[in-house]
Write a protein that holds these residues in place. Structure first.
Motif, PDB file in Angstrom:
ATOM      1  N   VAL A  38      -8.309 -31.718 -47.822  1.00 45.69           N
ATOM      2  CA  VAL A  38      -9.524 -31.853 -47.017  1.00 45.69           C
ATOM      3  C   VAL A  38      -9.423 -33.152 -46.219  1.00 45.69           C
ATOM      4  CG1 VAL A  38     -12.040 -32.055 -47.052  1.00 45.69           C
ATOM      5  CG2 VAL A  38     -10.882 -30.573 -48.712  1.00 45.69           C
ATOM      6  N   VAL A  39      -9.430 -33.031 -44.885  1.00 50.16           N
ATOM      7  CA  VAL A  39      -9.349 -34.201 -44.004  1.00 50.16           C
ATOM      8  C   VAL A  39     -10.549 -34.157 -43.054  1.00 50.16           C
ATOM      9  CG1 VAL A  39      -6.820 -34.269 -44.106  1.00 50.16           C
ATOM     10  CG2 VAL A  39      -7.924 -33.004 -42.255  1.00 50.16           C
ATOM     11  N   ASN A  40     -10.628 -35.107 -42.109  1.00 55.29           N
ATOM     12  CA  ASN A  40     -11.635 -34.988 -41.041  1.00 55.29           C
ATOM     13  C   ASN A  40     -10.908 -34.951 -39.706  1.00 55.29           C
ATOM     14  OD1 ASN A  40     -11.352 -37.791 -40.103  1.00 55.29           O
ATOM     15  ND2 ASN A  40     -12.284 -38.301 -42.070  1.00 55.29           N
ATOM     16  N   HIS A  41     -11.641 -34.543 -38.674  1.00 53.69           N
ATOM     17  CA  HIS A  41     -10.989 -34.343 -37.366  1.00 53.69           C
ATOM     18  C   HIS A  41     -10.320 -35.616 -36.861  1.00 53.69           C
ATOM     19  CE1 HIS A  41     -12.919 -30.577 -37.569  1.00 53.69           C
ATOM     20  NE2 HIS A  41     -13.971 -30.790 -36.821  1.00 53.69           N
ATOM     21  N   HIS A  42     -10.942 -36.773 -37.125  1.00 53.51           N
ATOM     22  CA  HIS A  42     -10.343 -38.036 -36.674  1.00 53.51           C
ATOM     23  C   HIS A  42      -8.941 -38.180 -37.233  1.00 53.51           C
ATOM     24  CE1 HIS A  42     -13.279 -40.500 -34.489  1.00 53.51           C
ATOM     25  NE2 HIS A  42     -14.181 -39.768 -35.095  1.00 53.51           N
ATOM     26  N   LEU A  43      -8.830 -37.954 -38.544  1.00 53.17           N
ATOM     27  CA  LEU A  43      -7.528 -38.131 -39.196  1.00 53.17           C
ATOM     28  C   LEU A  43      -6.539 -37.061 -38.743  1.00 53.17           C
ATOM     29  CD1 LEU A  43      -5.815 -39.600 -41.313  1.00 53.17           C
ATOM     30  CD2 LEU A  43      -6.711 -38.034 -43.015  1.00 53.17           C
ATOM     31  N   LEU A  44      -7.012 -35.825 -38.647  1.00 49.42           N
ATOM     32  CA  LEU A  44      -6.131 -34.721 -38.239  1.00 49.42           C
ATOM     33  C   LEU A  44      -5.513 -35.003 -36.873  1.00 49.42           C
ATOM     34  CD1 LEU A  44      -5.141 -31.748 -38.794  1.00 49.42           C
ATOM     35  CD2 LEU A  44      -7.065 -31.024 -37.394  1.00 49.42           C
ATOM     36  N   PHE A  45      -6.356 -35.409 -35.929  1.00 48.14           N
ATOM     37  CA  PHE A  45      -5.824 -35.636 -34.582  1.00 48.14           C
ATOM     38  C   PHE A  45      -4.990 -36.905 -34.508  1.00 48.14           C
ATOM     39  CE2 PHE A  45      -8.877 -32.389 -33.419  1.00 48.14           C
ATOM     40  CZ  PHE A  45      -8.063 -31.623 -32.615  1.00 48.14           C
ATOM     41  N   ALA A  46      -5.393 -37.916 -35.263  1.00 52.52           N
ATOM     42  CA  ALA A  46      -4.587 -39.143 -35.279  1.00 52.52           C
ATOM     43  C   ALA A  46      -3.188 -38.789 -35.780  1.00 52.52           C
ATOM     44  CB  ALA A  46      -5.225 -40.182 -36.184  1.00 52.52           C
ATOM     45  N   GLN A  70     -16.898 -29.958 -32.138  1.00 50.56           N
ATOM     46  CA  GLN A  70     -16.650 -31.382 -31.863  1.00 50.56           C
ATOM     47  C   GLN A  70     -15.220 -31.647 -31.385  1.00 50.56           C
ATOM     48  OE1 GLN A  70     -17.458 -33.436 -35.515  1.00 50.56           O
ATOM     49  NE2 GLN A  70     -19.609 -32.906 -35.529  1.00 50.56           N
ATOM     50  N   VAL A  71     -14.351 -30.643 -31.516  1.00 49.15           N
ATOM     51  CA  VAL A  71     -12.919 -30.879 -31.269  1.00 49.15           C
ATOM     52  C   VAL A  71     -12.607 -31.306 -29.827  1.00 49.15           C
ATOM     53  CG1 VAL A  71     -10.666 -29.718 -31.192  1.00 49.15           C
ATOM     54  CG2 VAL A  71     -12.120 -29.522 -33.216  1.00 49.15           C
ATOM     55  N   PRO A  72     -13.184 -30.663 -28.798  1.00 47.63           N
ATOM     56  CA  PRO A  72     -12.778 -31.076 -27.441  1.00 47.63           C
ATOM     57  C   PRO A  72     -12.983 -32.563 -27.173  1.00 47.63           C
ATOM     58  CG  PRO A  72     -13.979 -28.994 -27.355  1.00 47.63           C
ATOM     59  CD  PRO A  72     -14.082 -29.492 -28.770  1.00 47.63           C
ATOM     60  N   GLU A  73     -14.134 -33.094 -27.596  1.00 41.58           N
ATOM     61  CA  GLU A  73     -14.393 -34.512 -27.314  1.00 41.58           C
ATOM     62  C   GLU A  73     -13.464 -35.418 -28.129  1.00 41.58           C
ATOM     63  OE1 GLU A  73     -18.019 -37.714 -27.496  1.00 41.58           O
ATOM     64  OE2 GLU A  73     -18.522 -35.598 -27.275  1.00 41.58           O
ATOM     65  N   LEU A  74     -13.276 -35.083 -29.406  1.00 47.08           N
ATOM     66  CA  LEU A  74     -12.410 -35.908 -30.251  1.00 47.08           C
ATOM     67  C   LEU A  74     -10.971 -35.877 -29.773  1.00 47.08           C
ATOM     68  CD1 LEU A  74     -13.720 -35.172 -33.823  1.00 47.08           C
ATOM     69  CD2 LEU A  74     -13.550 -37.401 -32.740  1.00 47.08           C
ATOM     70  N   ALA A  75     -10.520 -34.702 -29.356  1.00 50.23           N
ATOM     71  CA  ALA A  75      -9.135 -34.583 -28.886  1.00 50.23           C
ATOM     72  C   ALA A  75      -8.915 -35.505 -27.698  1.00 50.23           C
ATOM     73  CB  ALA A  75      -8.832 -33.138 -28.509  1.00 50.23           C
ATOM     74  N   GLY A  76      -9.943 -35.632 -26.839  1.00 50.11           N
ATOM     75  CA  GLY A  76      -9.836 -36.526 -25.687  1.00 50.11           C
ATOM     76  C   GLY A  76      -9.550 -37.957 -26.109  1.00 50.11           C
ATOM     77  N   GLN A  77     -10.190 -38.381 -27.210  1.00 51.08           N
ATOM     78  CA  GLN A  77      -9.960 -39.744 -27.698  1.00 51.08           C
ATOM     79  C   GLN A  77      -8.520 -39.930 -28.172  1.00 51.08           C
ATOM     80  OE1 GLN A  77     -12.879 -40.657 -30.748  1.00 51.08           O
ATOM     81  NE2 GLN A  77     -14.513 -39.784 -29.512  1.00 51.08           N
ATOM     82  N   PHE A  78      -7.980 -38.906 -28.838  1.00 51.54           N
ATOM     83  CA  PHE A  78      -6.666 -39.091 -29.454  1.00 51.54           C
ATOM     84  C   PHE A  78      -5.499 -38.897 -28.503  1.00 51.54           C
ATOM     85  CE2 PHE A  78      -9.264 -38.941 -33.188  1.00 51.54           C
ATOM     86  CZ  PHE A  78      -8.756 -40.052 -33.836  1.00 51.54           C
ATOM     87  N   PHE A  79      -5.738 -38.199 -27.417  1.00 54.16           N
ATOM     88  CA  PHE A  79      -4.657 -38.063 -26.441  1.00 54.16           C
ATOM     89  C   PHE A  79      -4.783 -39.132 -25.353  1.00 54.16           C
ATOM     90  CE2 PHE A  79      -4.637 -33.702 -28.268  1.00 54.16           C
ATOM     91  CZ  PHE A  79      -3.359 -33.763 -28.798  1.00 54.16           C
ATOM     92  N   SER A  80      -5.730 -40.068 -25.566  1.00 59.65           N
ATOM     93  CA  SER A  80      -5.908 -41.179 -24.623  1.00 59.65           C
ATOM     94  C   SER A  80      -5.020 -42.348 -25.027  1.00 59.65           C
ATOM     95  CB  SER A  80      -7.361 -41.675 -24.661  1.00 59.65           C
ATOM     96  OG  SER A  80      -8.231 -40.742 -24.101  1.00 59.65           O
ATOM     97  N   GLN A  81      -4.703 -43.176 -24.038  1.00 64.43           N
ATOM     98  CA  GLN A  81      -4.121 -44.494 -24.299  1.00 64.43           C
ATOM     99  C   GLN A  81      -5.270 -45.481 -24.131  1.00 64.43           C
ATOM    100  OE1 GLN A  81      -0.680 -45.630 -24.491  1.00 64.43           O
ATOM    101  NE2 GLN A  81       0.019 -43.551 -24.787  1.00 64.43           N
TER     102      GLN A  81
END
Length: 647
Positions: free
Chosen positions: A201-209, A235-246
């Motif tokens: 069990v993880v959270n989206h932040h960790l999964l995308f990181a 919530q995935v589209p917004e979070l994904a934007g954070q993780f594929f950002s520099q």
């Protein structure tokens, strides 16, 4: 057991859940979802499943996941949901199924105590005020008895305490295998447990990181899984934007400077070499923040370039950071801590150069300002491509589920955002009887939401509803300014206890609201979702305006421009569907179980005056609608006892 029909039957009237769990009600929608999830895992398919509130989606994916015989990663929207899933739902389902499956809970490293950083903080002997000194003592005492080192265990040190960043690690300042505390490291232990588990069990932040890091060639935390289940997938589209950002932030640079100096302890002569370049970085950060002060809170990079002095201050920061990286290079071999600081300075310097220089057409470059800091970003314009590539690399089943993924029955907007091509889709209505349990009130004669006195007029329309319900309401606002104005007005006029976002931590506001029994809670974005108040304490949800995204979001603006260039109407193609999903989230706070009753008040007159209003209304649960205040009053009148006999 992997036959989808057999798995669905476990949740049926003759199954073990109905036998063993008090209050378990078999639901056809839950069984249909369990069947679809089992099939998706077995066939390695992509499934998008919208399950209305009360469907029981958690059990609907946990049962097939635990019985699949495959390694499954379950990801949730927040750490609070993650804990609920791991400590409450998962043990129940495992116990009923008698499943001998190894499970693990994994969070991001900032959630685990770092023994090295704690030791450093204690040794530094910094002067803390009395409250912080007491918190540090509490953390030290807890560190001796905790097995997991998860911050969540230590409720007496608030989540926002400035001590937590000093006693937890980041990927940049972790010393890895060379750390003197490595053998007892809580992060290493949690990851090892996760690597050996069948269900994590993880959270989206960790999964995308993790998946974004894997893309950059680092080791993976989440070893190859056969299936990923994403709960709260809206919530995935917004979070994904954070993780594929520099991104580079003032906070990262401040922490680098602080850590570089801390690592000088015990290394002869290091402070003499590093003090000046560290202070130069700290000074450059301050001067850039000052130069950005006249700008709006967020905006595209070109605004930064136009601001007098900002371009020069950014250039000076790049120079100072490069000089610090060089100075650290000369010290890097003298300790693992200094080597780590050198790697961080180099990485941040390269990233800052990339953001400042590369005007790539596939990126949106933008800045945001905080009271004492700033962040600079380069975010991909289109997330569909990196997300698609990430999924293809895993060769796994991907299950996306939430109560809010469709717009008027269509999953097209969600699928487009994530780059899902022809996914399997499943729309499951809530088992709640909205026709009987709820009423949607559209107050008549409200002005256009742009009117200066709009919030005052909304409160005039809402107060008679609150009088009928005797408080017991959430008032949800699309802006903090409207929320503050409404709080001012209500303090003068409301006889009910008021709970206002920002005046106490969210969890305390909710506890106090529940306990009050007749309170009125005013909230903005963070109260629109993930908030669960079942029962009579919440009987009214008011939404002031349709939740269109703020027009000052530079990433959104660039996406809308790109859609227009591609011949798509950006308003109907993006803004309306996104706002409809957000509205469903807010409306979803009202009815949380089969015994709830309540009124949803939608104040925005555009629901009746604009063509797109129909799309919003068609996306909501099927409840009766009225423009008559008398019907709202009648809804809240006590039902005569005789009328309830046999009902």
């Amino acid at each position: 057991m992997t036959d989808p029909d057999d798995i669905a039957a476990l949740l049926g009237a003759d199954g073990p859940f109905a036998r063993e769990l008090p209050n378990f009600a078999p639901r056809a929608a839950q069984q249909a979802m369990a069947r679809a999830v089992a099939q998706a895992i077995a066939q390695r398919e992509t499934l998008v499943a919208e399950a209305g509130t009360g469907t029981g989606k958690t059990y609907a994916y946990l049962v097939p996941a635990l019985l699949s015989g495959e390694r499954v990663i379950v990801s949730t929207g927040t750490k609070a949901l993650q804990d609920q899933l791991y400590f409450r739902d998962l043990p129940r389902v495992r116990s009923v199924l008698g499943a001998r499956v190894k499970t693990a809970l994994l969070k991001g490293r900032a959630n685990y105590l770092c023994l090295y950083r704690l030791d450093q903080t204690v040794r530094e002997g910094a002067t803390f005020d009395r409250a912080q000194a007491a918190q540090l003592a509490a953390i030290r005492a807890w560190s001796a008895r905790t097995r997991r080192g998860d911050r969540m265990e230590l409720a007496e040190v608030p989540e926002e305490s400035p001590l937590w960043p000093r006693v937890t690690s980041t990927p940049e300042n972790c010393l890895g295998a060379e750390c003197p505390f490595y053998d007892d490291c809580h992060v290493v232990a949690a990851r090892r447990e996760a690597q050996e588990a069948d269900l994590v069990v993880v959270n989206h932040h960790l999964l995308f990181a993790d998946l974004a890091l894997k893309q950059e060639g680092f080791g993976e935390i989440l070893p190859g899984a056969a299936a990923f289940v994403l709960d709260e997938a809206h919530q995935v589209p917004e979070l994904a934007g954070q993780f594929f950002s520099q991104s580079v932030s003032a906070r990262q640079l401040a922490e680098l400077a602080q850590d570089a100096l801390a690592e000088c302890h015990g290394v002869t002569g290091a402070i003499g070499t590093l003090l000046e370049p560290v202070e130069a970085v700290q000074d450059a950060v301050r001067r850039l923040r000052l130069a950005l002060d006249p700008l709006p809170a967020r905006g595209p990079f070109r605004e930064l370039a136009r601001q007098a002095g900002a371009g020069g201050a950014l250039h000076d920061l790049r120079e100072a950071l490069a000089a610090l990286a060089d100075a650290l290079a000369a010290q890097a071999e003298r300790s693992r801590g200094l080597a780590s600081a050198h790697e961080r300075a180099t990485a941040l310097s390269l990233r800052l150069d990339r953001i400042a220089e590369e005007d790539a057409p596939q990126d949106v470059r933008w800045y945001e300002l905080f009271p004492r800091g700033f962040a600079l970003h380069a975010t991909p314009l289109d997330l569909a491509a990196p997300l698609r590539a990430m999924r293809e690399r895993t060769r796994a089943a991907w299950v996306h589920t939430s109560a809010t993924l469709s717009v008027a029955g269509s999953f097209g907007h969600f699928a487009r955002q994530l780059g899902l091509e022809d996914p399997l889709t499943l729309g499951l209505d809530s088992p709640f009887d909205y026709a009987r349990q709820a009423l949607c009130y559209l107050p008549p004669e409200l002005p256009d939401p742009a009117a200066r006195d709009y919030t005052e007029r909304v409160l005039d329309a809402v107060l008679p509803v609150l009088e009928a319900s005797d408080g017991r309401a959430f008032l949800l606002f699309t802006s903090h300014r409207a929320l503050r104005r409404a709080a001012e007005l209500l303090r003068e006029r409301a006889p009910w206890p008021l709970f206002v976002q920002g005046e106490a931590p969210r969890h305390r506001l909710l506890e106090d609201f529940r306990a009050s029994g007749r309170g009125v809670l005013l909230g903005a974005a963070s109260f629109w979702e993930g908030v669960d108040v079942a029962g009579e304490a919440l009987s009214v949800v008011v939404i002031d305006k349709l939740p269109f995204a703020a027009p000052d979001d530079p990433v959104l603006q660039a996406r809308l421009d790109a859609l227009e260039a591609a011949g798509v109407n950006p308003f109907m193609g993006w803004q309306v569907p996104s706002a409809a999903i957000a509205l469903k989230q807010g409306a979803g706070r009202l009815i949380r179980d089969v015994h709830d009753r309540g009124v949803l008040v939608l104040c925005d007159p555009r629901l009746g005056t604009k063509g797109y209003g129909r799309l919003f209304l068609a996306s909501l649960p099927p409840m009766p609608r009225t423009r008559a205040l008398d019907e709202v009053r009648a809804f809240f009148r006590p039902v005569p006892a005789a009328a309830t006999v046999g009902g």
